[in-house]
Design an enzyme around this catalytic site. Sequence first.
Site, PDB file in Angstrom:
ATOM      1  N   ARG A 215       8.530   2.745  11.736  1.00  7.29           N
ATOM      2  CA  ARG A 215       9.656   2.373  10.856  1.00  7.29           C
ATOM      3  C   ARG A 215      10.940   2.177  11.647  1.00  7.29           C
ATOM      4  O   ARG A 215      11.441   3.085  12.294  1.00  7.29           O
ATOM      5  CB  ARG A 215       9.833   3.399   9.737  1.00  7.29           C
TER       6      ARG A 215
ATOM      7  N   SER B 271       5.867   7.121  13.336  1.00 10.13           N
ATOM      8  CA  SER B 271       5.861   5.836  12.646  1.00 10.13           C
ATOM      9  C   SER B 271       6.541   4.704  13.413  1.00 10.13           C
ATOM     10  O   SER B 271       7.325   4.920  14.327  1.00 10.13           O
ATOM     11  CB  SER B 271       6.569   6.039  11.313  1.00 10.13           C
TER      12      SER B 271
ATOM     13  N   ARG C 299      -1.958  12.268  10.357  1.00 14.13           N
ATOM     14  CA  ARG C 299      -0.736  13.001  10.720  1.00 14.13           C
ATOM     15  C   ARG C 299      -0.567  14.201   9.827  1.00 14.13           C
ATOM     16  O   ARG C 299      -0.913  14.140   8.649  1.00 14.13           O
ATOM     17  CB  ARG C 299       0.507  12.144  10.487  1.00 14.13           C
TER      18      ARG C 299
ATOM     19  N   ASP D   7       0.794  -1.239   0.000  1.00 10.70           N
ATOM     20  CA  ASP D   7       0.000   0.000   0.000  1.00 10.70           C
ATOM     21  C   ASP D   7       0.820   1.280   0.000  1.00 10.70           C
ATOM     22  O   ASP D   7       0.404   2.295  -0.533  1.00 10.70           O
ATOM     23  CB  ASP D   7      -0.943   0.012   1.223  1.00 10.70           C
ATOM     24  N   HIS D   8       2.016   1.245   0.596  1.00 12.61           N
ATOM     25  CA  HIS D   8       2.754   2.496   0.786  1.00 12.61           C
ATOM     26  C   HIS D   8       3.540   2.946  -0.448  1.00 12.61           C
ATOM     27  O   HIS D   8       3.952   4.091  -0.527  1.00 12.61           O
ATOM     28  CB  HIS D   8       3.737   2.354   1.949  1.00 12.61           C
TER      29      HIS D   8
ATOM     30  N   ASP E  34       3.279  -1.168  11.634  1.00 14.32           N
ATOM     31  CA  ASP E  34       2.811   0.151  11.238  1.00 14.32           C
ATOM     32  C   ASP E  34       2.127   0.753  12.456  1.00 14.32           C
ATOM     33  O   ASP E  34       1.400   0.053  13.171  1.00 14.32           O
ATOM     34  CB  ASP E  34       1.809   0.037  10.087  1.00 14.32           C
TER      35      ASP E  34
END
Length: 755
Positions: free
Chosen positions: A645, A643, A448, A95-96, A160
Amino acid sequence: MAFDLDMIKKVYDNYGIRIKAARNVVNKPLTLTEKILYAHLWEGNASQAQERGVTYVDFAPDRVAMQDATAQMALLQFMQAGRPTVAVPSTVHCDHLIQAKVGADEDLVTANTQNKEVYDFLASVSNKYGIGFWKPGAGIIHQVVLENYAFPGGMMIGTDSHTPNAGGLGMIAIGVGGADACDVMAGLAWELKFPKLIGVKLSGKLSGWASAKDVILKVAGILTVKGGTGHIVEYFGEGAKSLSATGKGTICNMGAEIGATTSIFGYDEKIAIYLKGTGREEIANLADAVKEHLTGDEEVYANPQAYFDQVIEIDLSTLEPHVNGPFTPDMAWPLSQFATAVRENGWPQTLEVGLIGSCTNSSYEDISRAASIAKQAVDKHLVAKAEFTITPGSELVRYTVERDGYLNTFESMGGVVLANACGPCIGQWARHSTDPTRKNSIITSFNRNFKSRNDGNPNTHAFVASPEVVTALTIAGDLGFNPMTDTLTNSNGEQVKLDEPQGLEMPVKGFAVEDAGYQAPAEDGSAVNVLVDLKSARLQLLEPFKAWEGSDIKGLKLLIKAKGKCTTDHISMAGPWLKFRGHLDNISNNMLIGATNFFNEKTDNVKNQLNGEYGAVPATARAYKAAGIGSIVVGDENYGEGSSREHAAMEPRHLGVRAILVKSFARIHETNLKKQGMLGLTFSDANDYDRILENDTIDITGLNDFSPGKPLTIVLHHADGNTESFHVNHTYNQQQIEWFKAGGALNIIRMGQKA
Ligand code: MIC
Ligand code: SF4
C-alpha cells in the site's frame, strides 16, 4: 475471457533469442530467475551484465494486476498520465472491501451498497482505459490471476505484496506500489535493483499432515521476515516437481513474508496439469515448445552453491507441519513443539476461532484436504469447540467445492462460508468478540499475523498454519492439541483420533462455474465517463505534490521515533480504514497510529514540540504542517514490512513529513517513498538511532549534491542547545533523485505529457 494468447505467443517467440543474448553476456549456466529477468529486459538493456543486488535495471512486464484497495490510488494516478488506454494488459479485482459479518450472500449485498461509489469508479475507469474488471465476489486477486492470467516464464507486477503467488505457475510476479503500476500501464519501463538469488532445493515428497504451507512456514523460520529482502527465491529439485501447482502458489505467495522480491518454480508436469484443468491447454502447449527456457539449466541445479547467493535444502519426506506466530509470521514452531511453546510463553491456549481460505490457501486441494478433517469431526461425533470460517479464493473454486459437497461438510461441522474475498485476512471482519482487552487466540491459514491485523484487537494472538492443521485445531479448540499424536473426546465420551488429511489436487469432474464475475472493458472507451463524486468522502482527485525547494531541508521536527516492528499495518492500518483508500486526506488520519512511540511506549501518542502536549500522530503532523514546519519519522529495522500500500508513503508526504530515517527498509515501501518524492534514508551506524531525542529539531544536509552512493548528513539540534551530526545512507539512483527533485515521479510523467 481472453487470457491474451497472442501476448504470450509473442513473449515465447522472443524467448530463445533473448536467452541466447543473456548467455553471451552472463557466460555461465543460468537459473530460471535469470532467464525470465533477461527475457524481460527493457529494450536497450539486453547487452549489459547485471550485477546482482547492485544495478538498477529496467524491465518490461507483460501484465499488471490491481486489487480494489490499491487500484483506486493507482488509477487516480494513471488518470493523470493522459493516456487513452493502458499499455499492457491489466486487470482490477474487487476483493479487499467486502466485510465478513454474517456469510457470503448477505455480506456481498452489503458491500455492493456500502462501496458502491468505489466500485462504480473502478468499473468505469477500467472500462475507459481497457482494463479487465473482476466484480466483487469474483474472488481474491491472486487466486483469480492464477486461474486466468499467470503463465510460465511471464513477468507481472501487481499492486499487492502477495502478487508472487503466480510464481506457482512459473511466472516472475512482483508486488509494487500503485505508482509503479501506473508507470507500466503508461508504457514506461519498470525499474528494479537486479535481485540476488536464493535457491531452495526440495527433495523427497510430502506425506501425512505436512503440506506445501509447511514448506514456507519453515523457510520463514529460517530466513526471518528480513531474510529475503532484495532476493528472488527459486525452488527446484525432485520435491519441487512433486508439489501441485497451487501448492507451489502457496509457497510463493507467502514468500512475501520473508521480504522476498518474489519466489518461483520452474515449469513442470504439475503446472501443465493445472493450466489444462483451468481451460488453458493452448498455453501449456506453447510452454511445452519452449520448456528448456522455463526452468533453470541442469548445471545450476546440480551444483546450486555455484550459482545462487544462498542455498537452503529441505527434505519434504521429513518435513513436520508447522504453526507460526504469534504477531509475526517467522516465529516457526514444528507442531510437536508448539504446545510447549504455547504453555511456556503464556499464550492463551484456548482457541477461539479457526479461519481457512485467503489468497494463500484456498485451492481445490486445500479445501478438499481441510474438508477431509471436517468430515471426520462429523463422522466421529466430535463437536468443534472453536468458531470456524471459510473464505474461498475465487468463485471458480467456490462453485466447484460446493458442487462437490465440501462446503456442506464444513457447514455440518459448524463452519460459516464467507464471501470469495479477503475478509478477516485484512481486518474486514466484524468479529463478535465481547471484551477487546481479553487476551485470546485465533489460528488462520492466511499469511500474515501482525498485531491487530485480523480483528483490530492487539490482544488477539494470531497463529498461521495449513488449512488442515487449522481445521484440526478448530475442532479441538485447543492450541495444545497435536492431531498427529493426540486424541479427542467425542460426544459419546469416546477417545478418537483424527486420520491424516486426504485431498485431491484437481477436481475429478473438472472445475465449473456459472458466472466467474468478469467484465470486459469497452472496445473504445474514449466516450466513457469516469465516475468520481467530488464531494465524496471516499474518493479524492489527487493534487500534485510540491517540488523540492532546491536547498537543504532544515528545521524538521521529530514526529515519532518508532520502536520495534513497524509494518505497513502500523503505518496505515487496513480494516476500517480501507474505505478511505481513494481519499488521501481522509486516510491520512490513520498515519502511524499503530506505531509505538519510543519515548513513552504508547501508540498514537507523540509530543507536539510546538505546545509541549501529547496527541495523536496524524493531528501532530497536521499541526506542524499548518505551522509551515516539516517533520521527520525515525524507525527501526525492516520499516514498512508487509503490504504494497503506497498510502503508507503518500500519507506522510501529504502531512508534511519530509524524510523517513530508519535502520532498514522493506523493498516495496522504500520504492513507494521514492516514488512519492520522499527521502528514505538509513542510518550508516544503527546506533545513531539512539542519538535521536524527543525534542530534536533536525536538518538534512548535502542535498545540493544529492547523488547516487553519496551519503547525506543529519544534523540534530537537541533541546539543550547541543548539536551533533552523522552520515546517513540512501539507495537513490539518478532517476530516483529526479523524482525527489520533481516532488514525485508522477510530476515527471505529467511534465512529459505537457512537453
Ligand atoms: C495485505 O495482505 O496486507 C494486503 C491488504 O493485501 C496488502 C495490500 C493493501 O494494503 O491493500 C498487500 O499485501 O499488499
Ligand atoms: Fe487479501 Fe489477505 Fe491475500 Fe492480502 S493476504 S490479498 S488481504 S487474502
